[in-house]
Scaffold this motif. Structure first.
Motif, short mmCIF file in Angstrom:
data_model
loop_
_atom_site.label_atom_id
_atom_site.label_comp_id
_atom_site.label_asym_id
_atom_site.label_seq_id
_atom_site.Cartn_x
_atom_site.Cartn_y
_atom_site.Cartn_z
N GLY A 17 -2.63 3.99 -17.82
CA GLY A 17 -1.99 4.85 -16.83
C GLY A 17 -2.18 4.34 -15.41
N ALA A 18 -3.37 3.79 -15.13
CA ALA A 18 -3.61 3.22 -13.80
C ALA A 18 -2.72 2.00 -13.55
CB ALA A 18 -5.08 2.85 -13.66
N LEU A 19 -2.59 1.15 -14.56
CA LEU A 19 -1.74 -0.04 -14.41
C LEU A 19 -0.28 0.34 -14.21
CD1 LEU A 19 -1.45 -3.11 -14.48
CD2 LEU A 19 -1.26 -2.97 -16.98
N ILE A 20 0.19 1.30 -15.00
CA ILE A 20 1.58 1.75 -14.86
C ILE A 20 1.81 2.38 -13.49
CG2 ILE A 20 3.28 3.40 -15.74
CD1 ILE A 20 2.10 2.93 -18.52
N SER A 21 0.87 3.21 -13.05
CA SER A 21 1.00 3.88 -11.75
C SER A 21 1.02 2.85 -10.62
CB SER A 21 -0.15 4.86 -11.54
OG SER A 21 -0.17 5.84 -12.55
N PHE A 22 0.11 1.87 -10.67
CA PHE A 22 0.06 0.85 -9.63
C PHE A 22 1.36 0.05 -9.58
CE2 PHE A 22 -0.72 -3.50 -8.27
CZ PHE A 22 -1.38 -3.32 -7.05
N THR A 23 1.82 -0.39 -10.75
CA THR A 23 3.05 -1.19 -10.80
C THR A 23 4.25 -0.40 -10.30
OG1 THR A 23 2.15 -2.37 -12.71
CG2 THR A 23 4.51 -2.58 -12.29
N LEU A 24 4.36 0.85 -10.73
CA LEU A 24 5.50 1.67 -10.34
C LEU A 24 5.52 1.93 -8.84
CD1 LEU A 24 7.93 3.41 -11.21
CD2 LEU A 24 6.33 5.30 -11.56
N LEU A 25 4.37 2.30 -8.28
CA LEU A 25 4.33 2.64 -6.86
C LEU A 25 4.47 1.40 -5.99
CD1 LEU A 25 1.54 5.33 -6.99
CD2 LEU A 25 3.95 5.69 -6.53
N ALA A 26 3.89 0.28 -6.41
CA ALA A 26 4.07 -0.96 -5.65
C ALA A 26 5.53 -1.39 -5.66
CB ALA A 26 3.18 -2.05 -6.22
N SER A 27 6.20 -1.24 -6.78
CA SER A 27 7.62 -1.59 -6.87
C SER A 27 8.47 -0.67 -5.99
CB SER A 27 8.09 -1.50 -8.32
OG SER A 27 7.34 -2.35 -9.16
N ILE A 28 8.14 0.62 -6.00
CA ILE A 28 8.87 1.55 -5.13
C ILE A 28 8.67 1.19 -3.67
CG2 ILE A 28 8.93 3.96 -4.35
CD1 ILE A 28 8.35 4.80 -7.20
N SER A 29 7.46 0.77 -3.30
CA SER A 29 7.19 0.38 -1.91
C SER A 29 8.05 -0.82 -1.50
CB SER A 29 5.71 0.05 -1.74
OG SER A 29 5.44 -0.42 -0.44
N ILE A 30 8.31 -1.71 -2.44
CA ILE A 30 9.13 -2.88 -2.13
C ILE A 30 10.61 -2.51 -2.06
CG2 ILE A 30 9.87 -5.14 -2.97
CD1 ILE A 30 7.09 -5.43 -4.25
N LEU A 31 11.05 -1.68 -3.01
CA LEU A 31 12.49 -1.39 -3.12
C LEU A 31 12.94 -0.26 -2.22
CD1 LEU A 31 12.83 -1.65 -7.01
CD2 LEU A 31 13.36 -3.40 -5.30
N TRP A 32 12.02 0.64 -1.83
CA TRP A 32 12.43 1.82 -1.09
C TRP A 32 13.09 1.49 0.25
CZ3 TRP A 32 13.87 6.55 -1.29
CH2 TRP A 32 13.83 7.37 -0.16
N PRO A 33 12.53 0.58 1.10
CA PRO A 33 13.23 0.29 2.37
C PRO A 33 14.64 -0.23 2.16
CG PRO A 33 10.98 -0.56 2.41
CD PRO A 33 11.26 -0.15 1.00
N ILE A 34 14.83 -1.07 1.13
CA ILE A 34 16.17 -1.60 0.87
C ILE A 34 17.12 -0.49 0.44
CG2 ILE A 34 17.49 -3.24 -0.50
CD1 ILE A 34 14.90 -4.87 -0.84
N ALA A 35 16.65 0.34 -0.49
CA ALA A 35 17.50 1.44 -0.97
C ALA A 35 17.80 2.44 0.13
CB ALA A 35 16.81 2.13 -2.16
N ARG A 36 16.78 2.77 0.95
CA ARG A 36 17.00 3.73 2.03
C ARG A 36 18.00 3.20 3.04
NH1 ARG A 36 11.95 5.17 5.74
NH2 ARG A 36 12.28 2.96 6.22
N SER A 37 17.90 1.90 3.35
CA SER A 37 18.85 1.32 4.30
C SER A 37 20.28 1.38 3.76
CB SER A 37 18.45 -0.13 4.59
OG SER A 37 19.39 -0.76 5.42
N ARG A 38 20.43 1.08 2.48
CA ARG A 38 21.78 1.11 1.89
C ARG A 38 22.33 2.53 1.84
NH1 ARG A 38 21.28 -3.18 -3.20
NH2 ARG A 38 20.97 -5.06 -1.92
N VAL A 39 21.48 3.48 1.49
CA VAL A 39 21.93 4.87 1.43
C VAL A 39 22.32 5.36 2.81
CG1 VAL A 39 21.19 7.24 0.98
CG2 VAL A 39 20.66 5.42 -0.66
N ASN A 40 21.49 5.03 3.82
CA ASN A 40 21.81 5.46 5.19
C ASN A 40 23.12 4.85 5.67
OD1 ASN A 40 19.51 7.01 5.39
ND2 ASN A 40 18.29 5.41 6.35
N GLN A 41 23.34 3.57 5.34
CA GLN A 41 24.59 2.93 5.74
C GLN A 41 25.77 3.58 5.04
OE1 GLN A 41 24.14 -1.25 4.95
NE2 GLN A 41 22.67 -1.58 6.62
#
Length: 560
Positions: free
Chosen positions: A200-224
């Motif tokens: 569970g710790a490994l899955i949580s770390f991987t998921l949240l780290a991936s969201i941290s990488i992808l979130w700025p890109i997705a937010r920028s695209r959604v805002n545009q």
């Protein structure tokens, strides 16, 4: 060698001594021993060791900061290792002294259990060596983490922080997953009895780290994408998002058990008070430390009007007493505001503090005992009812609290960008300049006090009917301090910040109920950390970020 001593060794030693003092303090107040009862990763690392690693890593992280701009990885790593080692040395000295001398006659928390924790269950010599090695290694990792680029550091920190948060909230998340119909096997795969499983710790770390990488890109695209839509469609998108959020809020009682819903109710009451104080302190800049007085007034007015056991004995409906309590609270806010119109800063805080204490003392005095019950309070306050159905349980009262919060959020949102809101902000920045610009200070100060007191009285009325009884000791100064703290932590003049601050300072301690004796210590530590690391709060208003950060234009982005 002289340059190394001056540029690397001395600053690292100084940083290590500071963080070592923090580690000793946490150890000797009992936090490390108490936290050993909770696991972050079941069977791998406990919360007590996590706190120690965070302190040692923080020492290395802080020591390496001076080399970040030049990307001098070697010096940053060496500085971090030295700072972490010095932090561990101070703990090692404590272990040696605790083994040789009975420290418990002076330091009651220097127990054998604590010594075993600091030595990892080994003998004193071996344990101290392991502790020093751990301090150096963790400090080295903290220093290197500071040196790596932001695009690498942010996902790592997000993943680690996310694992810590999820492990603390694992019981709540497990209940939520169960309510959503997740299989029991899947829940047991992620969560153990006292924390996360390694998987569970490994899955949580991987998921949240991936969201941290992808979130700025997705937010920028959604805002545009949203900004390219016509105004009518943009309003439709916002309306759809609001409806989705409201639907989620309406289903919360069905997702959580009775205890967790009661915790959410308490958070909602503080959100309601925080929204009112946010108008007074965040928007208008009027430091009010007696805010609990209006909370008490709302509760007592409701109790007097609805309880058959009160001196009035009118037994009115809650729906009649609620607006009356709000009106009386607004009048009390105006009465408080009149004598303090010319006061600012500390003087205003002292006077409002005195007002809050006067209300509490009067409620507890024999003078008003025939009317409001004195120390015995008011009992038999009835529950509100709708169409003959009483709102008795926490799940039912949740909707009443949600209604109050939605009204307060709507009013605060409409006021924030209105002529009144801009006048308050001008007052907060500089009263003399605001008055020179033609702003009527008396009018807007009294309006801020009145609206803030109204929200507090609204919360007090719900509080009275929730408990069915009220007593003077429920309205002490600590309530005002808590509400002010959640505004500071969440973000001054920020409506979402109030909600985040209430969740952190009110909801989180309820989750960590076994650590309740350290609640005030956590408050103080969190406030100090916030002032040093993120003075604008977790979710600040765009204007506030511009005021408190030199690089505010880059941080605020499109919000400005």
């Amino acid at each position: 060698m002289t340059d190394f001593r001056r540029s690397v060794l001395r600053p690292s030693l100084r940083t290590g001594l500071i963080f070592g003092g923090v580690a000793l303090f946490l150890t000797l107040v009992g936090i490390i021993e108490v936290f050993s009862e909770r696991e972050v990763i079941d069977g791998v690392v406990s919360m007590s060791y996590t706190v120690l690693w965070l302190v040692m890593g923080g020492a290395g992280y802080s020591a390496a900061a001076r080399y970040k701009a030049e990307r001098r990885y070697l010096l940053g790593g060496v500085s971090g290792a030295i700072a972490g080692l010095v932090t561990a040395i101070l703990l090692g000295i404590l272990v040696v002294l605790g083994t040789a001398v009975n420290l418990r006659s002076v330091l009651v928390n220097a127990t054998p259990v604590l010594m075993r924790l600091l030595t990892f269950g080994q003998s004193t010599g071996v344990g101290v060596v392991l502790l020093l090695a751990a301090g150096a290694i963790v400090g080295l990792l903290g220093g290197l983490l500071k040196m790596v680029p932001e695009r690498v550091r942010r996902p790592l920190l997000t993943g680690v922080a996310g694992v810590l948060v999820i492990s603390v909230l694992h019981e709540l998340i497990a209940v939520l997953f169960k309510s959503l119909g997740f299989p029991r096997g899947f829940i047991r795969f992620l969560f153990a009895r006292r924390g996360l499983t390694p998987a569970g710790a490994l899955i949580s770390f991987t998921l949240l780290a991936s969201i941290s990488i992808l979130w700025p890109i997705a937010r920028s695209r959604v805002n545009q994408r949203v900004s390219s839509l016509p105004p009518r469609q943009r309003r439709s998108v916002r309306l759809l998002a609001f409806v989705a959020l409201l639907a989620f809020l309406l289903f919360i009682p069905d997702l959580f058990q009775l205890y967790w819903t009661d915790v959410i109710d308490n958070v909602g009451l503080f959100i309601l008070m925080g929204l009112g104080l946010n108008i007074v302190v965040g928007f208008a800049g009027l430091l009010d430390l007696g805010y609990v007085a209006f909370f008490a007034i709302g509760a007592y007015v409701t109790g007097l009007l609805t309880s058959p056991a009160s001196s009035l004995g009118w037994g009115l409906s809650f729906w009649v007493a609620w607006p009356v309590a709000m009106v009386v609270g607004a009048l009390a806010g105006v009465l408080l505001g009149i004598p303090v119109l010319r006061m600012r800063g500390d003087y205003l805080a002292i006077v409002t503090l005195g007002f809050g204490e006067i209300i509490r003392v009067l409620a507890n005095s024999d003078l008003l005992k025939p009317y409001i019950g004195g120390a015995q309070g008011i009992l038999q306050i009835p529950k509100p009812s709708i169409a003959g159905v009483q709102l008795i349980t926490s799940q039912q009262l949740y909707y009443l609290i949600l209604l109050g919060c939605l009204v307060a959020i709507f009013v605060s949102w409409r006021l924030s960008d209105s002529r009144v809101g801009r006048a308050w902000i001008a007052m907060r920045e500089d009263e003399d300049v605001a008055q020179a610009m033609g702003i009527n200070l008396i009018k807007y100060k009294l309006l801020a006090f009145a609206i803030g007191a109204t929200f507090s009285a609204m919360s007090g009325a719900i509080f009275a009917t929730k408990l069915s009884s009220i007593f003077p000791h429920s309205f002490n100064l600590l309530i005002s301090i808590n509400v002010l703290s959640l505004i500071i932590v969440g973000g001054m003049a920020s409506i979402p910040g109030v909600i985040v601050g209430a969740l952190v300072l009110v909801g989180l301690p309820e989750v960590l109920r076994e650590f309740a004796e350290y609640r005030l210590l956590m408050y103080g530590a969190l406030l100090v950390i916030m002032m040093l690391v993120r003075p604008e709060g977790f979710w600040p208003a765009a204007r506030r970020r511009l005021e408190l950060r030199e690089d505010g234009l880059e941080i605020a982005g499109g919000e400005t």
